[in-house]
Structure formats: C-alpha cells, structure tokens
Design an enzyme around this catalytic site. Structure first.
Site, PDB file in Angstrom:
ATOM      1  N   GLY A 113       0.834  -1.199   0.000  1.00  0.00           N
ATOM      2  CA  GLY A 113       0.000   0.000   0.000  1.00  0.00           C
ATOM      3  C   GLY A 113       0.870   1.250   0.000  1.00  0.00           C
ATOM      4  CB  ILE A 135       6.520 -10.303   8.140  1.00  0.00           C
ATOM      5  CG1 ILE A 135       5.001 -10.122   8.219  1.00  0.00           C
ATOM      6  CG2 ILE A 135       7.219  -9.521   9.231  1.00  0.00           C
ATOM      7  CD1 ILE A 135       4.375 -10.828   9.412  1.00  0.00           C
ATOM      8  CG  ASP A 136       2.498 -10.131   4.608  1.00  0.00           C
ATOM      9  OD1 ASP A 136       2.683 -10.778   5.648  1.00  0.00           O
ATOM     10  OD2 ASP A 136       1.538  -9.346   4.457  1.00  0.00           O
ATOM     11  NE  ARG A 171      -4.612 -32.244  22.786  1.00  0.00           N
ATOM     12  CZ  ARG A 171      -4.429 -31.597  23.933  1.00  0.00           C
ATOM     13  NH1 ARG A 171      -3.407 -30.783  24.092  1.00  0.00           N
ATOM     14  NH2 ARG A 171      -5.272 -31.759  24.923  1.00  0.00           N
ATOM     15  CD  GLN A 283       3.378 -15.237  12.388  1.00  0.00           C
ATOM     16  OE1 GLN A 283       3.575 -15.905  11.405  1.00  0.00           O
ATOM     17  NE2 GLN A 283       2.160 -14.890  12.791  1.00  0.00           N
ATOM     18  NE  ARG A 284       3.342  -6.176  12.079  1.00  0.00           N
ATOM     19  CZ  ARG A 284       2.129  -5.635  11.960  1.00  0.00           C
ATOM     20  NH1 ARG A 284       1.254  -6.149  11.099  1.00  0.00           N
ATOM     21  NH2 ARG A 284       1.780  -4.593  12.665  1.00  0.00           N
TER      22      ARG A 284
END
Ligand code: F6P
Length: 357
Positions: A113, A135-136, A171, A283-284
């Site tokens: 953006g 991070i993307d 699990r 994560q950031r």
C-alpha cells in the site's frame, strides 16, 4: 547540503531501524552536510507536519532494535483522495509540508500500500526513494523484503514448539501464520518447521484432501499431524467466488479465522483432538535476525548512494542476490504472489507435504 525526510508506513516489521541506520550512515559518508526530518507514525506525520529533527546519534545503537523509532500507521491508498474528518486534502498537505521544509528527497520504508502512495507522490513531483519492508514478502520487483526472514524464524520457532506437545498428546495442530494474500511466510516456515500440511492462498484447498492426508499419516503410524495454515488460506469453493460474493459470505462468518473452521471440520470428520495456535503479531516483533540486519543495511547503504547521486523515483530491492534499483512505477500496485508451479512447491510435494489440492 541535503535535507532528507524519512518515514515508516504500514504494518511494522523487523529491521526497519537497521534500514534507516543504513541510509543515514551511507549518506553521512557521501555528503558533508545533512539534515534529517523524521516524520512520525507513517504518512500521518507528513500530512500533519509532525516530525522530529534527527541526527546521526539517533541512528546509533538501533541496528538490532525491533519496531521503528519513527512509529508507523496505515493510511490506505484508496482513502488518499478522500478528505479526512478534519477536511484536510492529504496529498496536497504532504506536498506542502515537503516543500515548506525544502526537502531534497523523501525516503519511504513500506510495503504494498505504501508503495502505491510513494508512487503517487513521485507522480506529484516529489523526489522519492523507497525500501521494501514486510514480513509477507509480497512486494513486486524484489526477490525479498526485509522482515521476512526474521518472521520465518519466529513462525518456525512456533511450529518447533508445537511439535513436541503434538507428539506427547497425539493431537492434530494447526499453526496459523500471517499472510492474508500470499503464502511466502507460511510455506517457508512450514517447510522449516516440518509441517505435514501447508495451506496458502495461492493454492486453494479441498477439505477432502486434507482429511485424506491426515488419515494417510494415521495409517502409517504417525502420532500427530501439523498444519501450517496461512491466515488467508482459501478453499476451492471460496476461491471461485467473486470479490463481492466472498465479502457477502464472510459477513456472518462464525469463526475467528479460517484455521478454526478447518479445525472444526477435522474434528467432525476424524473424531481426533485438534488445537489451533496463532502466533499473530509476535511474527513482526523483536530483534531482526542476522540475515535481515545485513540485508536491510545493504538496502539502506545503496539508498543513501542513490540520494547522494540525486537518482530519485526508485525502490531499492534485491534480485539474484544483487542490490538493484527498480523504478517505482514498475512496483506500485502489483502483488508478488507465489506461483503454485514454483519449484519450491514441487520440492515440498516431493517431501510428502500436502497442500490440500
Ligand atoms: O502486512 C503485514 C501483516 O502483518 C500481515 O501479515 C497481516 O495480515 C497484517 O499485517 C496484520 O495487520 P494489522 O497489524 O493491522 O493487524
């Protein structure tokens, strides 16, 4: 003498400070006289003339520091030409503040953006140089963005931790990883963490295929199954919807995110215990990994050189391991998605990882 404005925009990530430090160090070595104006909280600071004068000292000791010393915020591109609540014309206000301060250049650290806005400001006549953060890793024109490798480390760490508890309790675990539109982070952390099933937006999944993959592991005697699921993962049915149909459907969506819906389906169809873990904004956060420190410093150093040489209108990125300048007009408005036919996807499949496709 040069007057440089600087701002960090959009979701933060690791190594923003390292990148800014790189720009200032490089510029200070190229130029004898430098004034730095740090705009606070992204484009908001430029719109409202909210800035701090910075010196070399402000950039000392920040190589390893997470977040951004300037603060960040989102100013969505689509709202750029809508007046704010206060009636302000955002583009004109940014141009005015740039001109009133007699800036020679504005350095923008941002993702998708922010690059659209950066390009708009370039078209409006401002001298712009940008650096690719997120991070993307979904920014077009660069093989990698800074922040990505640090986030891969954190997301991988989350999957690593889940492995031991999944094994103890037999699990099924879903680890939801950031990335609304692209699956770079999920694919890389999923492979690094040894996930058995990886679901990403670029490869729509079928629930039947996910169940098959789990049952196949059960048959082979595996005690657990780990799914790395991108927050933007999509089923085949949903991927076929138009944007409007999808929006309509999601209005009454009963789950906090897609991972909980997939967990529910698996529970119903396998009678197994399923848990969801969402590392989210962790994560950031935190200190950038060594790769990102070096990478962001290299980008910053080259950006400083470009500015000293008065070469404007570029994003500084990386291609084939070399730092390159890419015209902003080529970058703006394009998303770098993961090609479902890419060799990394084929290799993951050779390893037995299911993509639910
Ligand atoms: O663009 C980075 C990112 O962390 C995405 O992975 C995520 O979808 C989004 O930002 C989260 O945004 P926010 O910080 O506004 O919740």
């Amino acid at each position: 003498m040069k007057r440089i404005g600087m701002l960090t925009s959009g979701g933060d990530c690791q190594a923003l400070n390292a990148a800014m430090r790189g720009v200032v160090k490089s510029l200070s070595n190229c130029l004898s006289d430098l004034e730095i104006y740090g705009f606070l909280d992204g484009f908001r600071g430029l719109i409202y003339g909210d800035y701090r004068m910075l010196s070399g000292r402000d950039f000392s000791g920040i190589l390893t520091k997470g977040g951004t010393i300037l603060g960040s915020s989102r100013t969505p591109f689509k709202t750029l030409d809508e007046p704010g609540d206060d009636g302000i014309n955002k583009v004109e206000a940014m141009k005015k503040n740039y001109r009133d301060l007699s800036l020679d250049c504005l350095v923008i650290l941002g993702g998708n953006g922010s690059h659209k806005t950066a390009n708009r400001l370039r078209e409006e006549g401002l001298n712009i140089v940008t650096l690719p953060k997120t991070i993307d890793n979904d920014l077009y024109g660069t093989d990698m963005t800074f922040g990505f490798q640090s986030a891969v480390d954190i997301a991988t760490g989350a999957i690593d931790c889940i492995h031991t508890t999944a094994d103890s309790h037999r699990r099924i675990f879903i680890v939801e990883i950031m990335g609304h539109k692209t699956g770079w982070l999920t694919l890389n952390a999923g492979m690094a963490g040894g996930a058995d099933i990886i679901l990403i937006p670029e490869i729509p999944y079928e629930m039947d295929k996910i169940i098959n993959a789990i049952e196949e592991r059960d048959r082979k005697g595996s005690k657990f199954t780990i799914l790395a699921v991108a927050e933007g993962a999509l089923s085949k049915d949903r991927a076929a919807l138009s944007k409007r149909e999808f929006k309509e459907l999601m209005k009454d969506y009963p789950y906090p995110s897609v991972s909980y819906e997939i967990a529910d389906e698996i529970r119903k169809r396998t009678d197994r215990e399923v848990r969801v873990t969402v590392p989210g904004h962790m994560q950031r956060g935190g200190s950038p990994c060594p790769y990102d420190r070096v990478f962001a410093s290299r980008l910053g150093a080259e950006a400083g050189k470009l500015i000293a040489e008065e070469e404007y209108g570029f994003m500084v990125g990386i291609r084939n391991r070399e730092i390159v300048k890419v015209p902003l007009a080529e970058v703006a408005g394009k998303l770098k998605t993961l090609d479902p036919g890419a060799s990394i996807v084929k290799e993951a499949k050779l390893l037995g990882i299911s993509f639910g496709d």
